[in-house]
Scaffold this motif. Structure first.
Motif, PDB file in Angstrom:
ATOM      1  N   ASN A   1      -8.362  -3.038   2.300  1.00 44.08           N
ATOM      2  CA  ASN A   1      -9.223  -2.317   3.089  1.00 44.08           C
ATOM      3  C   ASN A   1     -10.643  -2.878   3.462  1.00 44.08           C
ATOM      4  O   ASN A   1     -11.678  -2.263   2.950  1.00 44.08           O
TER       5      ASN A   1
ATOM      6  N   THR B   1      -2.000  -4.057   9.541  1.00 47.71           N
ATOM      7  CA  THR B   1      -1.704  -2.879   8.684  1.00 47.71           C
ATOM      8  C   THR B   1      -1.592  -2.990   7.185  1.00 47.71           C
ATOM      9  O   THR B   1      -2.189  -2.204   6.402  1.00 47.71           O
TER      10      THR B   1
ATOM     11  N   TRP C   1      -4.134  -1.555   4.304  1.00 51.31           N
ATOM     12  CA  TRP C   1      -3.815  -0.711   3.149  1.00 51.31           C
ATOM     13  C   TRP C   1      -3.901  -1.297   1.542  1.00 51.31           C
ATOM     14  O   TRP C   1      -3.947  -0.699   0.546  1.00 51.31           O
TER      15      TRP C   1
END
Length: 300
Positions: free
Chosen positions: A238, A231, A235
């Motif tokens: 990308n 995750t 963020w």
């Protein structure tokens, strides 16, 4: 006739050598012990001997150069080991590039092992055709690499991708490195913290398959950390694809469904795939770097 090079992937336990042509096809290969506990000087001697032996067994063909994938923080411009763990005592400061150039009289490239593994996956594996990629290797430690525009990002001092050195706050001991919990060794540590006695990450996975409660708790916590790292990569970087490699991929059928459920629940759309090249990724990536260097030395 295709050109050929010698390539090697040097890790803490073994040296994987191969004769590889400029299409990435392995013509001959071998594996020899690293003898890491004997120290950096012995390991370098073993690397020279392994390359020399393979070249002789291949009939001493004309070589275009030598590509090396090595454990440690590597200055890829000079072929010097800038930093290394105690897995190979005295490895830091080793001048791999100069030693091999003087011994063989050929162009030599040297790259960090996980950087080389991602380069191999970009060339012939799970990242082929994708220019924005991150890789995590789940082995004894936690390694990583990044690629932008199809080339490896090394950072200003060759540290980019060392995700295992990131600091996290854990209820198990305050500030810790990420790889102390998210790795094969980390899974073993979590197992012990939950009351288990596993001697390796693979042993913990076997205990999970046997239905042991402590192992199942450890794996759940380990997967929470892995999903959080993916995750964070989504963020901050990308990537279009995240490749997961390392020894624990051999048993990914045990834990991959749990990872997929976590990423789906978090709404993370990134394409996460297992590495395809296995133990060959580093040696193929080392050859790829050598070919790139010969085509454009200033860019490789």
């Amino acid at each position: 006739m295709n050109r050929v090079c010698l390539a090697a992937d040097l890790g803490g336990t073994k040296i994987r050598t191969a004769l590889i042509d400029d299409t990435g096809r392995e013509l001959l290969g071998d594996t020899t012990p690293t003898q890491a506990s004997a120290g950096g000087a012995r390991v370098l001697d073993n690397l020279v001997a392994a390359l020399t032996d393979l070249h002789a067994r291949a009939g001493a063909p004309e070589l275009a150069g030598i590509g090396i994938s090595s454990a440690g923080v590597i200055d890829r411009h000079t072929g010097v080991v800038l930093d290394a763990t105690n897995a190979i005592p005295g490895w830091a400061g080793t001048r791999i590039g100069d030693t091999l150039h003087h011994r063989f009289g050929l162009p030599v490239t040297v790259e960090n092992d996980v950087h080389a593994a991602l380069r191999g996956e970009l060339w012939r594996g799970a990242a082929a055709g994708c220019e924005q990629v991150a890789m995590l290797t789940l082995g004894t430690g936690l390694g990583g690499a990044l690629a932008i525009g199809g080339d490896i990002v090394t950072g200003s001092s060759h540290l980019a991708g060392h995700f295992g050195r990131q600091q996290i706050w854990s209820r198990h001991g305050g500030w810790m490195t990420l790889e102390s919990l998210l790795s094969g060794t980390g899974l073993q540590r979590l197992h012990h913290l939950h009351g288990g006695q596993g001697e390796s990450g693979e042993a913990v996975i076997a205990a999970v398959q046997a239905g042991e409660g402590a192992a199942m708790q450890a794996l759940e916590e380990w997967l929470d950390l892995l999903a959080a790292q993916i995750t964070n990569l989504h963020w901050t970087y990308n990537p279009a694809r995240i490749v997961l490699g390392g020894g624990l991929i051999r048993v990914d059928w045990v834990w991959w469904p749990g990872l997929s459920l976590r990423l789906k629940a978090d709404g993370i759309p990134v394409n996460v795939v297992p590495a395809k090249l296995g133990n060959d990724a580093g040696v193929i990536g080392a050859a790829c770097r050598l070919w790139a260097h010969l085509e454009s030395p200033s860019c490789a």
